[in-house]
Design an enzyme around this catalytic site. Structure first.
Site, PDB file in Angstrom:
ATOM      1  N   GLY A 159      30.480   9.066   3.300  1.00 38.97           N
ATOM      2  CA  GLY A 159      29.176   9.649   3.581  1.00 38.97           C
ATOM      3  C   GLY A 159      28.183   8.552   3.915  1.00 38.97           C
ATOM      4  O   GLY A 159      28.544   7.539   4.520  1.00 38.97           O
ATOM      5  N   CYS A 160      26.928   8.723   3.528  1.00 42.38           N
ATOM      6  CA  CYS A 160      25.884   7.722   3.796  1.00 42.38           C
ATOM      7  C   CYS A 160      26.316   6.354   3.287  1.00 42.38           C
ATOM      8  O   CYS A 160      26.634   6.189   2.108  1.00 42.38           O
ATOM      9  CB  CYS A 160      24.588   8.145   3.124  1.00 42.38           C
ATOM     10  SG  CYS A 160      23.268   6.906   3.208  1.00 42.38           S
ATOM     11  N   PHE A 161      26.305   5.358   4.171  1.00 46.56           N
ATOM     12  CA  PHE A 161      26.886   4.063   3.781  1.00 46.56           C
ATOM     13  C   PHE A 161      25.988   3.183   2.932  1.00 46.56           C
ATOM     14  O   PHE A 161      26.458   2.210   2.350  1.00 46.56           O
ATOM     15  CB  PHE A 161      27.419   3.291   4.988  1.00 46.56           C
ATOM     16  CG  PHE A 161      26.515   3.108   6.181  1.00 46.56           C
ATOM     17  CD1 PHE A 161      25.135   3.209   6.108  1.00 46.56           C
ATOM     18  CD2 PHE A 161      27.082   2.812   7.426  1.00 46.56           C
ATOM     19  CE1 PHE A 161      24.327   3.024   7.222  1.00 46.56           C
ATOM     20  CE2 PHE A 161      26.289   2.610   8.555  1.00 46.56           C
ATOM     21  CZ  PHE A 161      24.908   2.720   8.449  1.00 46.56           C
TER      22      PHE A 161
END
Length: 217
Positions: free
Chosen positions: A55-57
């Site tokens: 997901g969001c890194f």
């Protein structure tokens, strides 16, 4: 009353993907702001790499740089078709890439299986092209390794965790597992590197299932 739903994200094909082809988005990156290590090497003898998408890194990178045995991290894009993509292009869904954290580690201090398990516990690998409210093919769950032996080890951990999740009522795991070369990982812009170190009040939640993976630390 009418209900309106956004269409489900669809993976772009190679023919449909943006062509890219420009210069590298991040040239000559600065050293890691926390670990002080080089972002693009040279690597020490014996160090290994894995590329992980949860997901969001931003939050994923922070989670991994805090682990003992991890000696380098960076964020970027992989798994798609467009060379040297920008963040905006990746977010358009027209590159095929997912947000990725490159993890450089010492296998004498931490195992590949431990890295995979930590990632599985930190997100919901059954959500397909989303994590929580972040929706799009760029948020899909993925693990990429440099060779087939590594990919097989990843698959063993993922498959075992999938059986555990089924016992708790979850659906099938949708995690993508593959082999890539380092040249197929594209660094993100400097703004995104070690984002939560540069922006301590930044927000990037994990979407854990709460189910432990069972790999020994």
């Amino acid at each position: 009353m009418a209900w309106f739903f956004a269409p489900e994200p669809v993976m772009v094909t190679a023919d449909e993907a943006l062509k890219g082809g420009r210069h590298t988005v991040l040239e000559n990156p600065a050293p890691h702001t926390v670990l002080g290590t080089p972002v693009t090497g040279p690597w020490k003898e014996g160090q290994q790499r894995i590329w992980i998408g949860l997901g969001c890194f931003w939050g994923v990178e922070q989670m991994y740089w805090q682990m003992d045995g991890v000696e380098g991290t960076s964020v970027g894009y992989a798994g798609g078709f467009t060379p040297n993509p920008t963040y905006r292009e990746v977010c358009s869904g027209r590159t095929g890439h997912t947000e990725i954290v490159e993890v450089v580690y010492d296998p004498s201090k931490i195992s590949l299986e431990q890295l995979v398990a930590r990632g599985l516990e930190a997100h919901d690998p059954t959500q397909g092209f989303r994590q929580g409210n972040d929706v799009g093919t760029q948020y899909r769950s993925a693990y990429y390794t440099e060779n087939e032996e590594g990919a097989a080890r990843v698959k063993a951990v993922v498959d075992a965790y999938g059986e555990t999740l089924k016992q708790h009522g979850f659906g099938e795991i949708t995690t993508e597992i593959g082999v890539i070369s380092p040249s197929e990982y594209f660094l993100a812009e400097d703004y995104h590197q070690q984002y939560l170190d540069k922006n301590p009040d930044g927000y990037c939640p994990h979407h854990s299932t709460g189910i432990p993976c069972g790999v020994e630390a």
